[in-house]
Design an enzyme around this catalytic site. Sequence first.
Site, PDB file in Angstrom:
ATOM      1  N   LYS A   1       0.854  -1.195   0.000  1.00  0.00           N
ATOM      2  CA  LYS A   1       0.000   0.000   0.000  1.00  0.00           C
ATOM      3  C   LYS A   1       0.888   1.243   0.000  1.00  0.00           C
ATOM      4  O   LYS A   1       1.894   1.286   0.717  1.00  0.00           O
ATOM      5  CB  LYS A   1      -0.895  -0.032   1.245  1.00  0.00           C
ATOM      6  CG  LYS A   1      -1.901   1.103   1.336  1.00  0.00           C
ATOM      7  CD  LYS A   1      -2.800   0.934   2.561  1.00  0.00           C
ATOM      8  CE  LYS A   1      -3.827   2.033   2.695  1.00  0.00           C
ATOM      9  NZ  LYS A   1      -4.723   1.855   3.866  1.00  0.00           N
TER      10      LYS A   1
ATOM     11  N   SER B   1      -9.865  -0.274   7.093  1.00  0.00           N
ATOM     12  CA  SER B   1      -9.283  -0.172   5.740  1.00  0.00           C
ATOM     13  C   SER B   1      -8.639  -1.428   5.171  1.00  0.00           C
ATOM     14  O   SER B   1      -8.275  -1.444   3.994  1.00  0.00           O
ATOM     15  CB  SER B   1      -8.257   0.951   5.700  1.00  0.00           C
ATOM     16  OG  SER B   1      -8.930   2.167   5.514  1.00  0.00           O
TER      17      SER B   1
ATOM     18  N   SER C   1      -9.675   2.078   2.916  1.00  0.00           N
ATOM     19  CA  SER C   1      -8.829   2.829   2.027  1.00  0.00           C
ATOM     20  C   SER C   1      -7.823   1.986   1.233  1.00  0.00           C
ATOM     21  O   SER C   1      -7.288   2.447   0.238  1.00  0.00           O
ATOM     22  CB  SER C   1      -8.050   3.880   2.833  1.00  0.00           C
ATOM     23  OG  SER C   1      -7.163   3.241   3.734  1.00  0.00           O
TER      24      SER C   1
HETATM   25  N1  GLN Z   1     -12.957   4.390   6.409  1.00  0.00           N
HETATM   26  C1  GLN Z   1     -12.395   4.810   7.656  1.00  0.00           C
HETATM   27  C2  GLN Z   1     -11.992   6.251   7.573  1.00  0.00           C
HETATM   28  O1  GLN Z   1     -12.296   6.853   6.621  1.00  0.00           O
HETATM   29  C3  GLN Z   1     -11.217   3.942   7.992  1.00  0.00           C
HETATM   30  C4  GLN Z   1     -10.011   4.243   7.203  1.00  0.00           C
HETATM   31  C5  GLN Z   1      -8.846   3.388   7.571  1.00  0.00           C
HETATM   32  O2  GLN Z   1      -8.996   2.340   8.215  1.00  0.00           O
HETATM   33  N2  GLN Z   1      -7.672   3.839   7.185  1.00  0.00           N
HETATM   34  O3  GLN Z   1     -11.385   6.791   8.442  1.00  0.00           O
END
Ligand code: GLN
Length: 481
Positions: free
Chosen positions: A76, A175, A151
């Site tokens: 990532k 994410s 994400s």
């Molecule tokens: N979707 C969640 C957020 O927007 C989690 C994102 C993540 O785990 N990096 O914060």
Amino acid sequence: MEIKDFTIGYLKNEYKKRNISPKEVLDFVFNRIRLYNSKINSFITLTEEHAYKSVESLKFEEVDLKPLWGIPVAIKDNMCFKGFKTTCSSKILENFVPIYTATAVQRLIDAGAIIIGKTNLDEFAMGSSTENSAFFTTSNPWDVERVPGGSSGGSAAAVAARLVPLATGSDTGGSIRQPASFCGVVGFKPTYGTVSRYGLVAFASSLDQIGPFATKVKDAEVAFSVMSGKDDMDSTSHPYEFSHVDKNIKEYRIGIIKELYETKGFDPEVLDSLNDVIGLLKAEGVKVDFCSLPHLEYSLPVYYLVATSEASSNLARFDGIRYGLRVEGKDVIETFSKTRGQGFGSEVKRRIMLGTYALSSGYYDAYYLKASKVRTLIVKDFERAFREFDCLLCPTSPTTAFKKGDKTNDPLSMYLSDIATIPVNLAGLPGISIPSGLDNKGLPIGLQIIGRPFEDNEVLNFANQLESIINFEAQPQLGGI
Ligand code: GLN
């Protein structure tokens, strides 16, 4: 050469028998990327030259010693890999090249893994669809009109499309698990502290964890066993040592989280799939019962205070002086504001503003402090549940993959898609998403298994057995392997 199965076990076996070579697997991987990546857009950077050079230095005598010998891995793009751009899918870091490698990435390399590229994400990992990437949106390989989740959408989509057998993600509120669920692959968020965060660009430091994506639980376990363990470069890393457990699934007492079963907002098909799994477990003789986490309903507000507060502080370092983009102004204040104004996208700005407000003098007690106290109540709810149950089950996400654009103008509905994953980060617990079936549109449904802190091995062992019972073999129609 034929690759029949894209798992670590299969590839390593073929390597040992000298039926295939890591170079041939790389040819296969980059060929598939050339064929399919333009449809999916998983990758921001490909490290092809590096990868071919790395396979040359693999020594065959080490194939048994190194768990990931010759295994291609995608990273990532919020994890540093020395000498290659780490963009966080943000304009502010578009040309940032780190001078060191993240510990988790280095441990994969030391175990023989071959890094093949860096994958797309929501800017600074803030989002649930990869639509917040400053560069492009990744598509879901099951239906390219739909999001892969986020994400870590680039990593999840790459594994789902069999462009790579293994990838890394980071999980602050879901994410890893939510995109795994949307893409029909396995995604594992380990206990907070088991994998070093050194070299992971920080979003919310008390929640961030690195973990793997794979097509099978066993592969996620191998990657986790390699990445985890104490690292002096991360003071929050734990002296954790992974050990595999082999306990029969019948010995687990399973709790179904009532609040994530009876709530509206969950697709009936998602709940049907959970019911099917409950049926399968009962047929195996596993004890399954409901459990209650009464403070779970506060998870989202708590998360959006804690995560944004920590983000506002962490992202203060991007000021045009020390890293990345710099837009000159007439004085230092104007340079800061122009750089940040042009460098950050709107979701990142929203979070910085929310977090700065929550931490500001006079508001701290009402917001950040109160949220931290409610967080403790959520931790205690889990502790209570784990006195009676060994693992907790719930859907990973209330829905299957949604269409691109469906939620971009409604941040709240985007935030709601993490209702089942966020509590696990708040309590620092291990959680895994495995595919449990398809909905009537042919989209994968994910099931989440949550365990006690530092009982990652129990979660993986249970998930591994449940995976064989569910026997999910479907693949996206891209030309599967
Ligand atoms: N979707 C969640 C957020 O927007 C989690 C994102 C993540 O785990 N990096 O914060």
